[in-house]
Design an enzyme around this catalytic site. Sequence first.
Site, mmCIF file in Angstrom:
data_model
loop_
_atom_site.group_PDB
_atom_site.id
_atom_site.type_symbol
_atom_site.label_atom_id
_atom_site.label_comp_id
_atom_site.label_asym_id
_atom_site.label_seq_id
_atom_site.Cartn_x
_atom_site.Cartn_y
_atom_site.Cartn_z
ATOM 1 N N LYS A 1 15.970 -148.164 -71.165
ATOM 2 C CA LYS A 1 15.842 -147.864 -69.731
ATOM 3 C C LYS A 1 15.772 -149.156 -68.923
ATOM 4 C CE LYS A 1 13.280 -143.475 -69.792
ATOM 5 N NZ LYS A 1 12.037 -142.840 -69.306
ATOM 6 N N ASP B 1 11.084 -140.483 -65.280
ATOM 7 C CA ASP B 1 11.104 -139.517 -66.366
ATOM 8 C C ASP B 1 12.464 -138.844 -66.321
ATOM 9 O OD1 ASP B 1 9.463 -138.729 -68.522
ATOM 10 O OD2 ASP B 1 9.283 -136.728 -67.661
ATOM 11 N N THR B 2 13.073 -138.710 -67.484
ATOM 12 C CA THR B 2 14.423 -138.149 -67.563
ATOM 13 C C THR B 2 14.441 -136.990 -68.540
ATOM 14 O OG1 THR B 2 15.487 -140.257 -67.048
ATOM 15 C CG2 THR B 2 16.821 -138.661 -68.230
ATOM 16 N N PHE C 1 21.691 -144.552 -76.066
ATOM 17 C CA PHE C 1 20.507 -144.085 -76.789
ATOM 18 C C PHE C 1 20.354 -142.578 -76.568
ATOM 19 C CE2 PHE C 1 17.258 -143.447 -73.394
ATOM 20 C CZ PHE C 1 17.962 -143.968 -72.316
ATOM 21 N N GLY C 2 19.324 -142.033 -77.212
ATOM 22 C CA GLY C 2 18.975 -140.626 -76.990
ATOM 23 C C GLY C 2 20.136 -139.677 -77.266
ATOM 24 N N TYR C 3 20.426 -138.822 -76.291
ATOM 25 C CA TYR C 3 21.455 -137.788 -76.450
ATOM 26 C C TYR C 3 22.858 -138.284 -76.086
ATOM 27 C CZ TYR C 3 17.327 -134.790 -76.663
ATOM 28 O OH TYR C 3 16.128 -134.224 -77.020
ATOM 29 N N LYS D 1 29.034 -146.286 -68.327
ATOM 30 C CA LYS D 1 27.978 -145.255 -68.230
ATOM 31 C C LYS D 1 27.301 -145.330 -66.866
ATOM 32 C CE LYS D 1 23.580 -143.606 -70.083
ATOM 33 N NZ LYS D 1 22.494 -143.683 -71.067
ATOM 34 N N HIS E 1 22.891 -140.650 -64.093
ATOM 35 C CA HIS E 1 21.706 -140.107 -63.418
ATOM 36 C C HIS E 1 20.734 -141.220 -63.028
ATOM 37 C CE1 HIS E 1 21.786 -140.254 -67.754
ATOM 38 N NE2 HIS E 1 20.494 -140.475 -67.786
ATOM 39 N N ARG E 2 20.499 -142.134 -63.983
ATOM 40 C CA ARG E 2 19.523 -143.216 -63.769
ATOM 41 C C ARG E 2 20.002 -144.136 -62.652
ATOM 42 N NH1 ARG E 2 18.900 -143.917 -68.648
ATOM 43 N NH2 ARG E 2 16.970 -142.735 -68.680
#
Length: 216
Positions: A36, A92-93, A172-174, A195, A200-201
């Site tokens: 992040k 928070d995501t 990372f993540g999904y 990306k 979203h971020r």
Amino acid sequence: MNQPEHTIPEPENAPVSPAQQPPRIRIIFATNNAHKVEEIQLAIGDSLEVISLRQAGIDIDIPEPHDTLEANATEKSSTIHRLTGENCFSEDTGLEVPALNGEPGVKSARYAGDGRSFEKNIEKLLHRLDDSPDRRARFRTVISLIWQGHEYLFEGICEGHILHSPVGSHGFGYDPVFVPEGDTRSFAQLSPEEKNRYSHRRKAADQLVAFLLQTQ
Ligand code: ITT
């Protein structure tokens, strides 16, 4: 005589020298997630000086006990504000999948248990979705900013869909199972800059930066 008799007016578009520029805003990012920090720094550029928790010398696991992204973001920023007294923000995501009634949502980090394993979370998501023809999904980020003692919330959304199996190695993540609307590749197949174009971020970070710059 030391003083010049005439001063030459500056041209209207003269470049501002570094000494005349306002100091960069320094702000703590209340996260323990290094991915992040990298993504926010890329989204923000050098308009703000973002200090990670690690750089601020803070080593705590911030609780996320609530059932909304907004409340968890507030919990994280207010915890760090209480500790440092400094301006700070958190985010928070969640990945929200309509066919799963919005899951994993606020549980995204620990979907498959407390181990916080990206692989196991993806496995559980794909298992739950099974052959569902409705693969729609969206990432939603909520940023909570505490600025001069007041809280401000910003939201960023990226719509997309979930693949049947993971592909790609970035991010990372999904990311390996999420394809953003407007592309055919998963987030994990995109470079950080690509990306960032959909993210979203980044969308939430744009609002944070716009807010902070207009307070100067
Ligand atoms: P902090 O609370 O310390 O900020 P965290 O990893 O716990 O870090 P979240 O509570 O926001 O962060 O967890 C969201 C989870 O959702 C995260 O662990 C990833 O699995 C996933 N996630 C968040 N943003 C993502 C992104 O851009 N791409 C893919 N997965 C993401």
